[in-house]
Design a protein around this motif. Structure first.
Motif, PDB file in Angstrom:
ATOM      1  N   ALA A 148       8.912  11.189  17.667  1.00  0.00           N
ATOM      2  CA  ALA A 148       9.272  11.929  16.464  1.00  0.00           C
ATOM      3  C   ALA A 148      10.631  12.612  16.611  1.00  0.00           C
ATOM      4  O   ALA A 148      11.498  12.513  15.728  1.00  0.00           O
ATOM      5  N   LEU A 182       6.397   4.750   8.774  1.00  0.00           N
ATOM      6  CA  LEU A 182       5.732   4.812  10.075  1.00  0.00           C
ATOM      7  C   LEU A 182       4.269   5.226   9.945  1.00  0.00           C
ATOM      8  O   LEU A 182       3.426   4.827  10.760  1.00  0.00           O
ATOM      9  N   TYR A 202       4.203  15.983  13.796  1.00  0.00           N
ATOM     10  CA  TYR A 202       5.126  14.861  14.014  1.00  0.00           C
ATOM     11  C   TYR A 202       6.370  15.045  13.150  1.00  0.00           C
ATOM     12  O   TYR A 202       7.509  14.895  13.621  1.00  0.00           O
ATOM     13  N   ARG A 253       1.646   9.750  13.875  1.00  0.00           N
ATOM     14  CA  ARG A 253       2.792   9.732  12.965  1.00  0.00           C
ATOM     15  C   ARG A 253       2.501  10.359  11.610  1.00  0.00           C
ATOM     16  O   ARG A 253       3.439  10.661  10.858  1.00  0.00           O
TER      17      ARG A 253
END
Length: 372
Positions: free
Chosen positions: A192, A212, A164, A159
């Motif tokens: 994502a 995140l 991402y 993340r």
């Protein structure tokens, strides 16, 4: 004899009120208590199939005596095989806060699939097949009339990576343009792209990415990974925007947990059915982000369909397959030359593309679909 499915008490009551026969119908996951008196008055229900739902014992006896086939619910199972709708993310993660991921319905279903006692159990095989067919039907209903773009890519993309964020931007662009974003439903690039399709605006996307990043991967703790995502889903998405994204994961790869950024999850026990289902629904095209073996499998499953396709004429072109990352697909995982060779002199030659950015991929998909 009539055929067809009824999936709600309201639809059943309407049919009974019209005086239509129930012979040959399938009642899927329907609460029959409201219609019990009417059903008890029917003496010929030949060919009626009752799949799960709420069926009082006295009604079960009568239905069978009248010629119906009744599949009762089995509370020992980790799933309802007769369900008529997709899963909600919070449904699969129920009990996460109290019991951790190991106590969720998602993990229990995976454990059931792994249980050696079910490997050659005809009952388990039948139940899983019914479940997957029910999910397939529910997915068809959810996607009807939508322009569907698939986004494939690696499950290991953290993340915190620029890739991402790029995938999230791709999902947002596609969803804002009116496409429904369909992914494999797992972490990484799939999460994502789905996140991007769900967020309410650019500011929400930036905040979501920051939050995140505090739990970059589902390893080593799926519980923290999922809890963080559920909180972000609550703060930065809404039902209207989530309706632009559907996830299609599988318990075959149950060690990869499903993401939560979607309106519904079509989760299958059979990965073969899941892959075919996922790719077949992408009528507006497929974008392939960098990935490994699973992503390569999806590329060639899509290519096989394209290779043997016979579009009727120039007004019926194949939806585009767009690979993102020139180095990835020409050097790191060099499938591009093979794709070009297969495509030569076939209708698919105009439909396979290699670009170097998610922006280029989105532009190409939307241009081909007439949405840009």
């Amino acid at each position: 004899m009539a055929t067809g499915e009824i999936t709600s008490s309201r639809a059943l009551r309407s049919r009974i009120a019209r005086g239509d026969s129930l012979r040959g119908l399938r009642l899927q996951d329907v609460d029959l208590r409201d219609a019990m008196s009417d059903l008890l008055a029917m003496t010929d229900l030949t060919g009626l199939v009752v799949l799960g739902g709420v069926v009082p014992d006295a009604l079960v006896v009568h239905l069978r005596a009248a010629g119906a086939l009744v599949f009762p619910p089995d509370p020992s199972l980790p799933v309802n095989p007769y369900r008529s709708r997709l899963y909600e993310p919070r449904e699969l993660y129920a009990g996460l806060a109290a019991h951790g991921y190991a106590g969720t319905p998602d993990r229990r279903a995976y454990d059931w699939l792994l249980d050696p006692a079910t490997a050659h159990d005809a009952y388990a095989t039948v139940i899983r097949a019914i479940h997957d067919d029910s999910i397939d039907d529910a997915l068809d209903e959810r996607l009807e009339g939508r322009h569907v773009v698939g986004v494939m890519g690696g499950h290991d993309e953290p993340r915190i990576s620029p890739a991402y964020a790029d995938a999230a931007g791709l999902g947002r662009t596609l969803a804002q343009s009116g496409c429904l974003v369909l992914t494999g439903g797992g972490p990484g690039a799939m999460e994502a792209a789905s996140l991007g399709g769900c967020v309410t605006d650019e500011a929400a996307l930036r905040s979501a990415l920051q939050e995140l990043a505090s739990v970059p991967s589902y390893r080593p703790d799926i519980g923290r990974w999922a809890s963080t995502a559920l909180a972000v889903r609550e703060r930065h998405t809404d039902a209207v925007h989530r309706a632009r994204v559907i996830a299609v994961p599988t318990w075959y790869y149950g060690h990869e947990p499903p993401h939560v950024f979607c309106a519904g999850i079509a989760k299958f026990f059979s990965n073969a059915l899941r892959e075919d289902t996922l790719l077949a629904r992408c009528d507006a095209g497929i974008v392939v982000l960098p990935g490994a073996a699973g992503t390569v499998q999806e590329i060639f499953q899509a290519v096989t369909r394209m290779y043997y396709a016979t579009p009727s004429d120039a007004t019926d072109p194949l939806p585009p397959l767009v690979l993102v990352g020139e180095r990835q697909w020409t050097r790191d995982v060099p499938v591009w030359e093979l794709l070009k060779t297969l495509a030569a002199d076939r209708p698919m030659s105009a439909a396979v593309h290699l670009v170097d950015s998610t922006q280029d991929a989105a532009e190409l998909i939307l241009r081909r679909s007439g949405r840009r």
